[in-house]
Write a protein that holds these residues in place. Structure first.
Motif, PDB file in Angstrom:
ATOM      1  N   ILE A  90       0.915  -1.212   0.142  1.00 39.91           N
ATOM      2  CA  ILE A  90       0.175   0.043   0.190  1.00 39.91           C
ATOM      3  C   ILE A  90       0.936   1.049   0.136  1.00 39.91           C
ATOM      4  N   ASP A  91       0.674   1.913  -1.028  1.00 38.75           N
ATOM      5  CA  ASP A  91       1.717   3.349  -1.036  1.00 38.75           C
ATOM      6  C   ASP A  91       0.646   4.365  -0.542  1.00 38.75           C
ATOM      7  N   ALA A  92       1.445   5.518  -0.465  1.00 38.61           N
ATOM      8  CA  ALA A  92       0.848   6.808  -0.053  1.00 38.61           C
ATOM      9  C   ALA A  92      -0.342   7.191  -0.941  1.00 38.61           C
ATOM     10  N   PHE A 103      -8.250   7.894   2.936  1.00 40.63           N
ATOM     11  CA  PHE A 103      -8.671   8.924   3.881  1.00 40.63           C
ATOM     12  C   PHE A 103      -9.555   9.878   3.124  1.00 40.63           C
ATOM     13  N   LYS A 104      -9.422   9.988   1.994  1.00 39.86           N
ATOM     14  CA  LYS A 104     -10.437  10.942   1.193  1.00 39.86           C
ATOM     15  C   LYS A 104     -11.815  10.216   0.994  1.00 39.86           C
ATOM     16  N   TRP A 105     -11.788   9.011   0.950  1.00 37.22           N
ATOM     17  CA  TRP A 105     -13.123   8.117   0.740  1.00 37.22           C
ATOM     18  C   TRP A 105     -13.663   8.349   2.120  1.00 37.22           C
ATOM     19  N   LEU A 106     -12.982   8.263   3.260  1.00 36.61           N
ATOM     20  CA  LEU A 106     -13.520   8.348   4.657  1.00 36.61           C
ATOM     21  C   LEU A 106     -13.962   9.787   5.185  1.00 36.61           C
ATOM     22  N   ASN A 107     -13.519  10.618   4.146  1.00 45.48           N
ATOM     23  CA  ASN A 107     -13.927  12.039   4.402  1.00 45.48           C
ATOM     24  C   ASN A 107     -13.062  12.587   5.699  1.00 45.48           C
ATOM     25  N   HIS A 108     -11.810  11.935   5.916  1.00 44.60           N
ATOM     26  CA  HIS A 108     -10.905  12.353   6.796  1.00 44.60           C
ATOM     27  C   HIS A 108      -9.805  13.174   6.432  1.00 44.60           C
ATOM     28  N   PHE A 158       1.565  14.527   3.121  1.00 47.59           N
ATOM     29  CA  PHE A 158       2.763  14.464   4.156  1.00 47.59           C
ATOM     30  C   PHE A 158       2.558  13.648   5.335  1.00 47.59           C
ATOM     31  N   GLU A 159       1.170  13.919   5.926  1.00 50.46           N
ATOM     32  CA  GLU A 159       0.676  12.987   7.198  1.00 50.46           C
ATOM     33  C   GLU A 159       0.662  11.714   6.637  1.00 50.46           C
ATOM     34  N   VAL A 160       0.019  11.180   5.614  1.00 52.36           N
ATOM     35  CA  VAL A 160       0.005   9.796   5.030  1.00 52.36           C
ATOM     36  C   VAL A 160       1.476   9.506   4.844  1.00 52.36           C
ATOM     37  N   GLU A 161       2.330  10.028   4.099  1.00 53.17           N
ATOM     38  CA  GLU A 161       3.800   9.554   4.224  1.00 53.17           C
ATOM     39  C   GLU A 161       4.250   9.259   5.536  1.00 53.17           C
ATOM     40  N   ASP A 162       4.106  10.315   6.448  1.00 53.17           N
ATOM     41  CA  ASP A 162       4.396  10.042   7.963  1.00 53.17           C
ATOM     42  C   ASP A 162       3.875   9.060   8.497  1.00 53.17           C
ATOM     43  N   ILE A 163       2.538   8.556   8.371  1.00 52.75           N
ATOM     44  CA  ILE A 163       1.961   7.373   8.841  1.00 52.75           C
ATOM     45  C   ILE A 163       2.774   6.110   8.426  1.00 52.75           C
ATOM     46  N   ILE A 164       2.889   6.156   7.011  1.00 59.07           N
ATOM     47  CA  ILE A 164       3.726   5.109   6.368  1.00 59.07           C
ATOM     48  C   ILE A 164       5.135   4.837   7.098  1.00 59.07           C
ATOM     49  N   ASN A 171      -3.510  10.897  14.001  1.00 56.56           N
ATOM     50  CA  ASN A 171      -3.497  11.108  12.384  1.00 56.56           C
ATOM     51  C   ASN A 171      -4.205   9.803  11.740  1.00 56.56           C
ATOM     52  N   PHE A 172      -4.212   8.800  12.477  1.00 54.81           N
ATOM     53  CA  PHE A 172      -4.770   7.577  11.678  1.00 54.81           C
ATOM     54  C   PHE A 172      -6.334   7.385  12.636  1.00 54.81           C
TER      55      PHE A 172
END
Length: 106
Positions: free
Chosen positions: A33-35, A42-47, A52-58, A91-92
């Motif tokens: 699963i890439d960024a 997250f977009k689908w979840l309306n989050h 950058f935050e997604v890359e940080d989670i990864i 963030n998650f």
């Protein structure tokens, strides 16, 4: 004895559901699963989150440094979120895995 069997069944069922969620997120089918794939979730979840935050989670779970989440890292991320009581994983969204499990059945 019956309690042990129930717990074993629950763990096996949980892993199957988690695998379905992983496969649903892995839209390219490359086993990672890439960024972009995570950002789409997250977009689908309306989050509201940034790339950058997604890359940080990864980065937090990316043990092999490939900037993607593989199956083992995904499991680790799930367990970290499930067991977090500190609120440090703001963030998650904790509901992500629940939503993924439901959506994998659709």
């Amino acid at each position: 004895m019956a309690q042990v069997a129930r717990e074993r069944f629950a763990r096996r069922n949980e892993e199957e559901e988690l695998r379905k969620a992983f496969e649903r997120l892995d839209s390219t089918g490359d086993g990672k699963i890439d960024a972009e794939e995570l950002f789409s979730l997250f977009k689908w979840l309306n989050h509201k989150t940034s790339k950058f935050e997604v890359e940080d989670i990864i980065w937090e779970v990316d043990d092999d440094g490939d900037k993607c989440i593989n199956w083992l890292e995904f499991q680790a991320m799930y367990r970290r979120c499930r067991n977090d009581s500190s609120g440090a994983l703001i963030n998650f969204p904790k509901t992500t895995f629940h939503v993924l499990t439901i959506s994998s059945r659709i």
